[in-house]
Scaffold this active site. Sequence first.
Site, PDB file in Angstrom:
ATOM      1  N   LYS A 192       3.359  45.849  55.613  1.00 46.25           N
ATOM      2  CA  LYS A 192       4.489  45.328  54.827  1.00 46.25           C
ATOM      3  C   LYS A 192       5.827  45.903  55.287  1.00 46.25           C
ATOM      4  CE  LYS A 192       2.899  46.850  50.959  1.00 46.25           C
ATOM      5  NZ  LYS A 192       1.745  47.514  51.574  1.00 46.25           N
ATOM      6  N   SER A 206       2.723  46.090  44.989  1.00 45.53           N
ATOM      7  CA  SER A 206       2.814  45.221  43.799  1.00 45.53           C
ATOM      8  C   SER A 206       1.472  44.543  43.527  1.00 45.53           C
ATOM      9  CB  SER A 206       3.951  44.205  43.921  1.00 45.53           C
ATOM     10  OG  SER A 206       3.953  43.534  45.153  1.00 45.53           O
ATOM     11  N   SER A 233      -1.211  47.455  55.402  1.00 50.70           N
ATOM     12  CA  SER A 233      -1.302  46.065  55.865  1.00 50.70           C
ATOM     13  C   SER A 233      -0.157  45.691  56.802  1.00 50.70           C
ATOM     14  CB  SER A 233      -1.333  45.098  54.677  1.00 50.70           C
ATOM     15  OG  SER A 233      -0.150  45.217  53.899  1.00 50.70           O
TER      16      SER A 233
END
Length: 199
Positions: A40, A108, A38
């Site tokens: 991050k 996470s 994505s």
Amino acid sequence: MSKSTNIKWHDAAITKNERKVNNGHGSAVLWFTGLSGSGKSTLANAVSSSLFQKGIHEYVLDGDNIRHGLNKDLGFSDHDRTENIRRIGEVSKLFVDSGTIVTTAFISPFRSDRDQVRSLFSEGEFIEVFVDCPLEECERRDPKKLYEKARRGEIKDFTGIDSPYEAPEAPELTIQTDSLSIEEAVETILSYLKDHKII
């Protein structure tokens, strides 16, 4: 529950607030969460670089890098994922106590784990940044070829394929990396830090 006994908390000679005053800026954790691919790590490093150029104390905790050291004993079962995030939460708290703005890049995937980390911090110190990118786009990027391997069954318990990702319900920031440039995303995050008087 702690297994340690006969221990006592020792207050530091220098407080977190004193460090903030000395540094000339606040401290917080920018907790980047989202699917693999994505963006991050890219975003966390770009924000950290921008802060560094402004003379702000910063540090990046990256998921893969941490698994080379502190968390190299952990796998990817639900239990190990939870322990991975618990440890990073505690390390992040140490950085925040030191007066640093720490950026973390970890999938996470579980809300309960992120909420547990949030509970470690004072109000305003935990900034959840949902790096929102459609699964299809993450798979198209697939920089480490992990989705490809997961689809072939070579990687088990892969988030987004055969292990769930629980998106944040009320993150402080949502960054849509399929439509924003890195520069635009960084500016959005820096504006948040300025608006909340952290920098």
